[in-house]
Write an enzyme that holds these catalytic residues in place. Structure first.
Site, mmCIF file in Angstrom:
data_model
loop_
_atom_site.group_PDB
_atom_site.id
_atom_site.type_symbol
_atom_site.label_atom_id
_atom_site.label_comp_id
_atom_site.label_asym_id
_atom_site.label_seq_id
_atom_site.Cartn_x
_atom_site.Cartn_y
_atom_site.Cartn_z
ATOM 1 N N ALA A 94 0.699 -1.589 -0.142
ATOM 2 C CA ALA A 94 0.126 -0.043 0.452
ATOM 3 C C ALA A 94 0.831 1.275 -0.066
ATOM 4 O O ALA A 94 1.885 0.945 0.457
ATOM 5 C CB ALA A 94 -0.561 -0.663 1.206
ATOM 6 N N PHE A 95 0.373 2.588 -0.748
ATOM 7 C CA PHE A 95 1.155 3.735 -0.734
ATOM 8 C C PHE A 95 1.460 3.884 0.703
ATOM 9 O O PHE A 95 2.699 4.879 0.223
ATOM 10 C CB PHE A 95 0.314 4.131 -1.324
ATOM 11 C CG PHE A 95 -0.048 5.241 -0.159
ATOM 12 C CD1 PHE A 95 -0.879 5.222 0.220
ATOM 13 C CD2 PHE A 95 0.673 7.100 -0.644
ATOM 14 C CE1 PHE A 95 -1.936 6.523 1.534
ATOM 15 C CE2 PHE A 95 -0.206 8.682 0.078
ATOM 16 C CZ PHE A 95 -1.145 7.952 1.142
ATOM 17 N N LYS A 96 1.350 3.960 1.726
ATOM 18 C CA LYS A 96 1.990 4.040 3.195
ATOM 19 C C LYS A 96 3.347 3.822 3.556
ATOM 20 O O LYS A 96 3.913 4.741 4.027
ATOM 21 C CB LYS A 96 1.078 3.704 4.284
ATOM 22 C CG LYS A 96 -0.338 4.338 4.158
ATOM 23 C CD LYS A 96 -1.264 4.671 5.020
ATOM 24 C CE LYS A 96 -2.589 5.205 5.491
ATOM 25 N NZ LYS A 96 -2.986 4.433 4.050
ATOM 26 N N ASP A 97 4.159 2.327 2.932
ATOM 27 C CA ASP A 97 5.235 2.584 2.204
ATOM 28 C C ASP A 97 5.921 3.225 2.460
ATOM 29 O O ASP A 97 7.418 3.637 2.696
ATOM 30 C CB ASP A 97 5.745 1.322 1.822
ATOM 31 C CG ASP A 97 4.905 -0.216 2.308
ATOM 32 O OD1 ASP A 97 4.412 0.008 3.694
ATOM 33 O OD2 ASP A 97 4.568 -1.200 1.693
ATOM 34 N N LEU A 128 6.379 5.858 5.307
ATOM 35 C CA LEU A 128 6.534 4.513 6.773
ATOM 36 C C LEU A 128 7.677 4.191 6.581
ATOM 37 O O LEU A 128 8.364 3.612 7.603
ATOM 38 C CB LEU A 128 5.258 3.648 7.585
ATOM 39 C CG LEU A 128 4.367 4.640 7.505
ATOM 40 C CD1 LEU A 128 3.190 3.909 8.004
ATOM 41 C CD2 LEU A 128 4.678 4.704 9.362
#
Ligand SMILES: *Cc1c(COP(=O)(O)O)cnc(C)c1O
Length: 499
Positions: free
Chosen positions: A111-114, A117
């Site tokens: 997911a794009f949060k990687d 994060l």
């Protein structure tokens, strides 16, 4: 370069302080006091570099109190070869004439949060060294699914940090649950709670703000920090990929340096689209920022009318990461559009807290309409878009489909043929059930989520990322479930502190 607070302009802090603190003491968000500029010649130069080199150059403009060596170490650690399934980190994929999907889900949790994060733990530990010496950073997260896993993966075995994630026992999908409970690493801990997401979030907030807990941590050389999306350290990595996408379009010969592009972003908390706004303000030639929402269309109404009103039904949709009625990062945009008028921002945010609603005046409305367009779609339209996009050769997830749908509506309404970057925020296998039913044109038989993954592979032949495909064979490490009242005890236990 210094940062100030959206609610108090007398605040002046360095980027390390902004990142280590997370949120300003007045409740406002940290923003750069001026937005650094990228010239056309710098864009030209960056288009000849790889992602890591571009990231270092762009981050250096914002993190002026970090040394070049520090930025180098952070960026190399976050985007090391092999961590992302594309050597370009966030590659572009053309789905139609003039429509380019920016794949932001090539990281460890799909997911794009990687994108943010993976870098945040490095920024946070570097910032902490500069501001609070050798304390161990303790990250507490309450999650409804995606953020918890991305934070665990980012902080896994990062020296000087510990991370603890709480999730609602019956509030996450089987896939999301296994992603978290099988997390490896010596500094991580995951615990279910008996309750819903709000219980988890309220429990974490209570621990976070309890002075007795803070004191106990301090005695053991530890302090809390936040991996929440309002932390500047989560926003700044996202600016990089919009600049980088523009450079890739130049490098591929799709556009000439200086040509305008539009950017479409499937939006929840307004973080991802705000990063695109910063890229535009830095000098990337962006004509229109198109904000895409699902049935929770509070932002569509705001960007079209200037009325922000959260007093409306909340819908649970097939694009759950966008099921949000308070988009925290919008506060940063309002601060910039209001010419850094902190008093006006305080006024709007007080109204929002007290009445759930505020209305911006015509000067702000004009600026919004000049730079933003907005649209929304429901689950049926999302599904139809997945099917149609798949037939045209590209399998996308539900969140990306919302963006594609809103882009097509915009194109039909305006005829604006400006080359367009569409942010793609999750791999389709993360939301297999909804994607499968769109592709099959009917509800899949009562199969579980992992059987649906197999069916989606069989139906489309699209490869499933190995970290999702192999999940069902993994044994959960973390099987504890506690009551909301016992959360603090769990935290002490994990940290090896007597309660
Ligand atoms: C978090 C998330 C979003 C929304 O991003 P914001 O920055 O909150 O607007 C969209 N899609 C996916 C898959 C997400 O995980």
């Amino acid at each position: 370069m210094l940062y100030t607070s959206t609610r108090d302009k007398t605040v002046h802090v360095t980027s390390a302080q902004a990142i280590a603190r997370g949120i300003s003491a007045d409740g406002g968000l940290f923003v750069p006091e001026e937005i650094p500029q990228i010239s056309a010649s710098l864009l030209q130069e960056l288009s000849g570099l790889d992602y890591i080199s571009r990231a270092k150059r762009i981050l250096a403009l914002y993190l002026t109190d970090f040394t070049a060596e520090e930025i180098d170490r952070c960026v190399r650690g976050a985007y090391a070869p092999g961590k992302f399934s594309s050597e370009k980190v966030s590659p572009l994929h053309t789905i139609a004439d003039g429509a380019h999907v920016l794949e932001l889900w090539r990281g460890p949790t799909c997911a794009f949060k990687d994108m943010a994060l993976q870098l945040l733990p490095y920024l946070l530990t570097t910032a902490a060294k500069k501001t609070v010496a050798d304390k161990t950073i303790v990250i507490l997260v309450a999650t409804s699914g995606d953020t918890g896993k991305a934070a665990l993966a980012g902080f896994c075995d990062v020296p000087g940090t510990k991370i603890m994630v709480f999730y609602p026992n019956d509030g996450v999908s089987p896939m999301q649950k296994l992603q978290m409970t099988t997390q490896e690493g010596g500094n991580v801990c995951v615990c279910a709670i008996n309750g819903n997401f709000d219980d988890a979030q309220n429990g974490v907030k209570a621990i976070f703000t309890d002075p007795a807990v803070a004191e106990k941590l301090a005695q053991h050389g530890m302090m809390f920090s936040s991996a929440n999306s309002i932390n500047w350290g989560r926003l700044v990595p996202q600016i990089v990929y919009y600049v980088s996408a523009y450079c890739d379009l130049i490098a591929e010969g799709t556009i000439k340096n200086g040509d305008a592009v539009n950017i479409v972003v499937p939006t929840g908390n307004f973080g991802n689209i705000l990063a695109a706004y910063y890229a535009k303000e830095m000098g990337v030639p962006v004509k229109t920022l198109l904000c895409a929402s699902n049935a929770n269309n509070v932002l569509t109404e705001f960007l079209e009318t200037g009325v922000y009103d959260r007093n409306r039904p909340f819908f649970t949709t097939t694009s759950p990461s966008m099921d949000i009625l308070i988009s925290s990062n919008l506060e940063r945009l309002l601060f910039h559009l209001a010419g850094e008028d902190d008093a006006r921002v305080r006024g709007w945010m007080t109204q929002l807290r007290q009445t759930g609603r505020y209305v911006v005046e015509d000067d702000i409305k004009e600026k919004l309409l000049a730079q933003f367009a907005a649209g929304c779609c429901d689950d049926e339209e999302t599904k139809a878009t997945i099917a149609e996009t798949y037939r045209a050769g590209y399998l996308c997830d539900t969140h990306t489909a919302v963006a594609v749908h809103v882009y097509e509506d915009y194109l039909a309404a305006t005829g604006d043929r400006t080359p367009t970057v569409i942010a793609s925020t999750a791999n389709p296998y993360k939301f297999s059930k909804a994607v499968l039913s769109a592709v099959l044109g009917k509800e899949p038989d009562g199969a579980d989520e992992f059987a649906q993954v197999d069916q989606l592979i069989a139906a489309t032949g699209e490869p499933c990322p190995p970290q999702l495909a192999t999940l069902k064979e993994k044994k959960p490490r973390f099987t504890d479930c506690c009551s909301r009242e016992d959360m603090a005890k769990k935290v002490y236990q994990m940290l090896g502190i007597d309660a």
